[in-house]
Write a protein that holds these residues in place. Structure first.
Motif, PDB file in Angstrom:
ATOM      1  N   PRO A   1      64.380  65.603  77.869  1.00  0.00           N
ATOM      2  CA  PRO A   1      63.813  66.947  77.724  1.00  0.00           C
ATOM      3  C   PRO A   1      64.557  67.966  78.577  1.00  0.00           C
ATOM      4  CG  PRO A   1      62.459  65.657  79.200  1.00  0.00           C
ATOM      5  CD  PRO A   1      63.555  64.745  78.696  1.00  0.00           C
ATOM      6  N   GLY A   2      64.531  69.198  78.112  1.00  0.00           N
ATOM      7  CA  GLY A   2      65.029  70.307  78.912  1.00  0.00           C
ATOM      8  C   GLY A   2      63.881  70.821  79.770  1.00  0.00           C
ATOM      9  N   TRP A   3      63.926  72.113  80.105  1.00  0.00           N
ATOM     10  CA  TRP A   3      62.837  72.706  80.876  1.00  0.00           C
ATOM     11  C   TRP A   3      61.553  72.659  80.062  1.00  0.00           C
ATOM     12  CZ3 TRP A   3      62.788  73.943  85.830  1.00  0.00           C
ATOM     13  CH2 TRP A   3      64.006  74.113  86.482  1.00  0.00           C
ATOM     14  N   VAL A   4      60.502  72.124  80.671  1.00  0.00           N
ATOM     15  CA  VAL A   4      59.189  72.041  80.025  1.00  0.00           C
ATOM     16  C   VAL A   4      58.197  72.770  80.927  1.00  0.00           C
ATOM     17  CG1 VAL A   4      57.382  70.511  79.179  1.00  0.00           C
ATOM     18  CG2 VAL A   4      59.782  69.855  78.924  1.00  0.00           C
ATOM     19  N   TYR A   5      57.367  73.608  80.310  1.00  0.00           N
ATOM     20  CA  TYR A   5      56.381  74.377  81.068  1.00  0.00           C
ATOM     21  C   TYR A   5      55.236  73.455  81.483  1.00  0.00           C
ATOM     22  CZ  TYR A   5      53.614  78.362  82.549  1.00  0.00           C
ATOM     23  OH  TYR A   5      52.912  79.258  83.302  1.00  0.00           O
TER      24      TYR A   5
ATOM     25  N   THR B   1      69.008  78.090  73.738  1.00  0.00           N
ATOM     26  CA  THR B   1      69.077  79.058  72.651  1.00  0.00           C
ATOM     27  C   THR B   1      67.732  79.668  72.289  1.00  0.00           C
ATOM     28  OG1 THR B   1      68.919  77.291  71.012  1.00  0.00           O
ATOM     29  CG2 THR B   1      71.120  77.991  71.654  1.00  0.00           C
ATOM     30  N   LEU B   2      66.641  78.992  72.608  1.00  0.00           N
ATOM     31  CA  LEU B   2      65.318  79.533  72.291  1.00  0.00           C
ATOM     32  C   LEU B   2      64.834  80.532  73.335  1.00  0.00           C
ATOM     33  CD1 LEU B   2      63.456  76.364  70.958  1.00  0.00           C
ATOM     34  CD2 LEU B   2      64.597  78.177  69.661  1.00  0.00           C
ATOM     35  N   GLY B   3      65.410  80.501  74.519  1.00  0.00           N
ATOM     36  CA  GLY B   3      65.040  81.461  75.558  1.00  0.00           C
ATOM     37  C   GLY B   3      63.653  81.257  76.117  1.00  0.00           C
ATOM     38  N   ARG B   4      63.225  80.027  76.148  1.00  0.00           N
ATOM     39  CA  ARG B   4      61.901  79.728  76.712  1.00  0.00           C
ATOM     40  C   ARG B   4      61.867  78.281  77.160  1.00  0.00           C
ATOM     41  NH1 ARG B   4      58.831  76.539  73.407  1.00  0.00           N
ATOM     42  NH2 ARG B   4      59.362  76.446  71.200  1.00  0.00           N
ATOM     43  N   ALA B   5      60.859  77.945  77.943  1.00  0.00           N
ATOM     44  CA  ALA B   5      60.634  76.553  78.307  1.00  0.00           C
ATOM     45  C   ALA B   5      59.889  75.868  77.169  1.00  0.00           C
ATOM     46  CB  ALA B   5      59.829  76.463  79.598  1.00  0.00           C
ATOM     47  N   GLY B   6      60.080  74.586  77.052  1.00  0.00           N
ATOM     48  CA  GLY B   6      59.359  73.825  76.038  1.00  0.00           C
ATOM     49  C   GLY B   6      57.908  73.639  76.428  1.00  0.00           C
TER      50      GLY B   6
ATOM     51  N   PHE C   1      67.830  64.623  72.515  1.00  0.00           N
ATOM     52  CA  PHE C   1      67.724  65.767  73.411  1.00  0.00           C
ATOM     53  C   PHE C   1      66.717  66.754  72.838  1.00  0.00           C
ATOM     54  CE2 PHE C   1      71.752  63.871  74.367  1.00  0.00           C
ATOM     55  CZ  PHE C   1      71.851  63.984  75.732  1.00  0.00           C
ATOM     56  N   VAL C   2      65.650  67.003  73.593  1.00  0.00           N
ATOM     57  CA  VAL C   2      64.608  67.943  73.190  1.00  0.00           C
ATOM     58  C   VAL C   2      64.652  69.054  74.237  1.00  0.00           C
ATOM     59  CG1 VAL C   2      62.184  68.206  72.559  1.00  0.00           C
ATOM     60  CG2 VAL C   2      63.282  65.970  72.329  1.00  0.00           C
ATOM     61  N   ASP C   3      65.632  69.941  74.060  1.00  0.00           N
ATOM     62  CA  ASP C   3      65.919  70.888  75.126  1.00  0.00           C
ATOM     63  C   ASP C   3      66.113  72.323  74.649  1.00  0.00           C
ATOM     64  OD1 ASP C   3      68.394  70.798  73.899  1.00  0.00           O
ATOM     65  OD2 ASP C   3      69.431  69.855  75.585  1.00  0.00           O
ATOM     66  N   GLY C   4      65.647  72.631  73.469  1.00  0.00           N
ATOM     67  CA  GLY C   4      65.731  74.008  72.973  1.00  0.00           C
ATOM     68  C   GLY C   4      67.149  74.505  72.760  1.00  0.00           C
ATOM     69  N   GLY C   5      68.089  73.581  72.655  1.00  0.00           N
ATOM     70  CA  GLY C   5      69.477  73.965  72.446  1.00  0.00           C
ATOM     71  C   GLY C   5      70.304  74.034  73.710  1.00  0.00           C
ATOM     72  N   GLN C   6      69.748  73.583  74.835  1.00  0.00           N
ATOM     73  CA  GLN C   6      70.473  73.632  76.102  1.00  0.00           C
ATOM     74  C   GLN C   6      71.759  72.820  76.016  1.00  0.00           C
ATOM     75  OE1 GLN C   6      68.061  72.739  79.501  1.00  0.00           O
ATOM     76  NE2 GLN C   6      69.794  72.439  80.849  1.00  0.00           N
TER      77      GLN C   6
END
Length: 76
Positions: free
Chosen positions: A8-12, A33-38, A64-69
């Protein structure tokens, strides 16, 4: 037994909330690329998918579940 992994990338979460809350959309956009935390449920959805019989041929890989990181800064 060969298994799959989730990266995972950044997760809230309560642990990251203070940092994420102080970060602008533009700053996060530089991270993924999504510009937010998961959201935790977004990671859980991938776990659920991997636990089903659907991905029969998906073996020994990292998802990879990272919003495009990773797409913005691929590992060498």
């Amino acid at each position: 037994m060969i298994t799959n992994a989730i990266a995972p990338g950044w997760v809230y979460t309560p642990m990251t909330a203070e940092f994420v809350d102080q970060t602008t959309h533009e700053q996060l956009k530089r991270v993924n690329t999504l510009g937010r935390a998961g959201r935790p449920e977004e990671i859980a959805n991938v776990v659920t998918y991997l636990l089903t019989d659907t991905p029969e041929f998906l073996v020994g890989t990292t998802v990879f579940v990272d919003g495009g990181q990773t797409a913005l800064a691929p590992m060498p």
